[in-house]
Design a protein around this motif. Structure first.
Motif, mmCIF file in Angstrom:
data_model
loop_
_atom_site.group_PDB
_atom_site.id
_atom_site.type_symbol
_atom_site.label_atom_id
_atom_site.label_comp_id
_atom_site.label_asym_id
_atom_site.label_seq_id
_atom_site.Cartn_x
_atom_site.Cartn_y
_atom_site.Cartn_z
ATOM 1 N N ALA A 147 0.933 46.147 -1.286
ATOM 2 C CA ALA A 147 1.463 46.476 0.031
ATOM 3 C C ALA A 147 0.346 46.972 0.932
ATOM 4 N N THR A 148 0.627 46.960 2.218
ATOM 5 C CA THR A 148 -0.278 47.518 3.223
ATOM 6 C C THR A 148 0.455 48.666 3.909
ATOM 7 N N ILE A 149 -0.225 49.811 4.021
ATOM 8 C CA ILE A 149 0.353 50.966 4.711
ATOM 9 C C ILE A 149 0.436 50.643 6.200
ATOM 10 N N ASP A 150 1.643 50.798 6.774
ATOM 11 C CA ASP A 150 1.837 50.605 8.216
ATOM 12 C C ASP A 150 1.768 51.939 8.954
ATOM 13 N N SER A 151 2.364 52.987 8.350
ATOM 14 C CA SER A 151 2.337 54.318 8.951
ATOM 15 C C SER A 151 2.506 55.356 7.856
ATOM 16 N N ALA A 152 2.098 56.580 8.171
ATOM 17 C CA ALA A 152 2.211 57.688 7.221
ATOM 18 C C ALA A 152 2.700 58.923 7.963
ATOM 19 N N GLU A 153 3.552 59.696 7.294
ATOM 20 C CA GLU A 153 4.113 60.896 7.911
ATOM 21 C C GLU A 153 4.323 61.959 6.834
ATOM 22 N N ARG A 154 3.639 63.098 6.977
ATOM 23 C CA ARG A 154 3.889 64.206 6.053
ATOM 24 C C ARG A 154 5.199 64.835 6.493
ATOM 25 N N THR A 155 6.179 64.896 5.583
ATOM 26 C CA THR A 155 7.527 65.305 5.968
ATOM 27 C C THR A 155 8.341 65.684 4.744
ATOM 28 N N THR A 156 9.574 66.059 4.984
ATOM 29 C CA THR A 156 10.555 66.217 3.914
ATOM 30 C C THR A 156 11.350 64.924 3.846
ATOM 31 N N VAL A 157 11.490 64.388 2.639
ATOM 32 C CA VAL A 157 12.336 63.212 2.441
ATOM 33 C C VAL A 157 13.589 63.643 1.693
ATOM 34 N N TYR A 158 14.654 62.899 1.922
ATOM 35 C CA TYR A 158 15.946 63.254 1.353
ATOM 36 C C TYR A 158 16.513 62.107 0.533
ATOM 37 N N MET A 159 17.183 62.496 -0.541
ATOM 38 C CA MET A 159 17.972 61.571 -1.346
ATOM 39 C C MET A 159 19.423 61.921 -1.026
ATOM 40 N N VAL A 160 20.243 60.907 -0.727
ATOM 41 C CA VAL A 160 21.621 61.161 -0.303
ATOM 42 C C VAL A 160 22.609 60.242 -1.007
ATOM 43 N N ASP A 161 23.851 60.709 -1.035
ATOM 44 C CA ASP A 161 25.002 59.884 -1.414
ATOM 45 C C ASP A 161 25.761 59.594 -0.127
ATOM 46 N N TYR A 162 26.200 58.344 0.080
ATOM 47 C CA TYR A 162 26.979 58.034 1.282
ATOM 48 C C TYR A 162 27.888 56.840 1.037
ATOM 49 N N THR A 163 28.889 56.712 1.909
ATOM 50 C CA THR A 163 29.758 55.553 1.888
ATOM 51 C C THR A 163 29.430 54.722 3.121
ATOM 52 N N PRO A 164 29.086 53.446 2.954
ATOM 53 C CA PRO A 164 28.733 52.607 4.099
ATOM 54 C C PRO A 164 29.855 52.549 5.136
ATOM 55 N N THR A 165 29.484 52.504 6.405
ATOM 56 C CA THR A 165 30.474 52.399 7.479
ATOM 57 C C THR A 165 31.182 51.051 7.442
ATOM 58 N N THR A 166 30.597 50.088 6.741
ATOM 59 C CA THR A 166 31.185 48.752 6.624
ATOM 60 C C THR A 166 32.186 48.674 5.469
ATOM 61 N N GLY A 167 32.381 49.791 4.775
ATOM 62 C CA GLY A 167 33.283 49.818 3.622
ATOM 63 C C GLY A 167 32.523 49.529 2.348
ATOM 64 N N GLY A 168 33.276 49.395 1.294
ATOM 65 C CA GLY A 168 32.641 49.107 0.008
ATOM 66 C C GLY A 168 32.435 50.358 -0.810
ATOM 67 N N ASN A 169 31.731 50.185 -1.913
ATOM 68 C CA ASN A 169 31.507 51.281 -2.846
ATOM 69 C C ASN A 169 30.539 52.303 -2.285
ATOM 70 N N PRO A 170 30.732 53.573 -2.649
ATOM 71 C CA PRO A 170 29.769 54.603 -2.238
ATOM 72 C C PRO A 170 28.385 54.309 -2.822
ATOM 73 N N VAL A 171 27.358 54.685 -2.086
ATOM 74 C CA VAL A 171 25.974 54.537 -2.531
ATOM 75 C C VAL A 171 25.537 55.897 -3.055
ATOM 76 N N LYS A 172 25.021 55.916 -4.248
ATOM 77 C CA LYS A 172 24.588 57.165 -4.891
ATOM 78 C C LYS A 172 23.068 57.217 -4.968
ATOM 79 N N ASN A 173 22.515 58.397 -4.738
ATOM 80 C CA ASN A 173 21.076 58.651 -4.909
ATOM 81 C C ASN A 173 20.189 57.711 -4.100
ATOM 82 N N HIS A 174 20.563 57.452 -2.852
ATOM 83 C CA HIS A 174 19.730 56.584 -2.012
ATOM 84 C C HIS A 174 18.412 57.286 -1.700
ATOM 85 N N GLN A 175 17.314 56.599 -1.957
ATOM 86 C CA GLN A 175 15.972 57.111 -1.678
ATOM 87 C C GLN A 175 15.344 56.217 -0.617
ATOM 88 N N TRP A 176 14.871 56.611 0.445
ATOM 89 C CA TRP A 176 14.627 57.908 1.043
ATOM 90 C C TRP A 176 15.048 57.872 2.501
#
Length: 185
Positions: A147-176
């Motif tokens: 891969a080639t780095i396009d951009s870099a940002e020192r930050t806090t990243v989050y892992m989340v669980d969510y249900t898509p607005t389009t419906g369907g199964n919940p997404v677990k542990n989405h990174q990042w």
């Protein structure tokens, strides 16, 4: 005779409209089955396994258990989805362009890969244009891709669980997701 013709005409109309409804119902069921199979293919849940060396955030804006709203469109059904924070980590987040190891066209500006998911990246942020080897497995063909780095940002990243607005199964542990892609409302 006139009554019989009217009754026959009505019977024919009823039979034809019943066939039309049956046909429409079948098409509707086929579309629903197709939608369900597509949702299965679009399961972006993760194992929750963390890359080696990533550190939990000491003072994240959003804490584990917080309810948030996603303001990112990394994939369909994400923007506007309600989510629950399941992890917060301090790192460097990168957008990268890579060609999947499975072949196909390059994927530009993929968000996000973290410092700990780059082979031999060290601890300092890498500059745009740097070539790296991905050790992330967010999608098929990513692990081991150059891969080639396009951009870099020192930050806090989050892992989340969510249900898509389009419906369907919940997404677990989405990174990042990064802080700017989340809000409480």
């Amino acid at each position: 005779m006139k009554k019989i013709l009217i009754l026959i005409s009505l019977a024919v109309i009823l039979v034809l409209s019943a066939c039309g409804n049956k046909e429409n119902n079948n098409n509707s069921n086929t579309a629903t089955e197709s939608e369900h199979s597509n949702m299965g293919e679009m399961d972006h849940s993760g194992s929750g396994e963390l890359p080696e060396g990533i550190k939990e955030a000491e003072n994240p804006t959003y804490k584990v258990g917080d309810e948030v709203v996603i303001h990112a469109d990394h994939m369909e059904g994400m923007n506007g989805a309600k989510a629950k924070v399941v992890g917060a980590y301090d790192t460097v987040a990168y957008t990268v362009t890579f060609t999947p190891t499975t072949g196909g066209d390059p994927i530009p500006d993929h968000k996000w890969v973290v410092q700990e998911e780059l082979k031999d990246a060290g601890s300092e942020p890498l500059k745009p244009g740097t070539k790296v080897m991905l050790e992330a497995d967010h999608m098929e063909g990513m692990m081991g891709a150059e891969a080639t780095i396009d951009s870099a940002e020192r930050t806090t990243v989050y892992m989340v669980d969510y249900t898509p607005t389009t419906g369907g199964n919940p997404v677990k542990n989405h990174q990042w997701l990064v802080e700017s892609e989340l809000s409480t409302k």
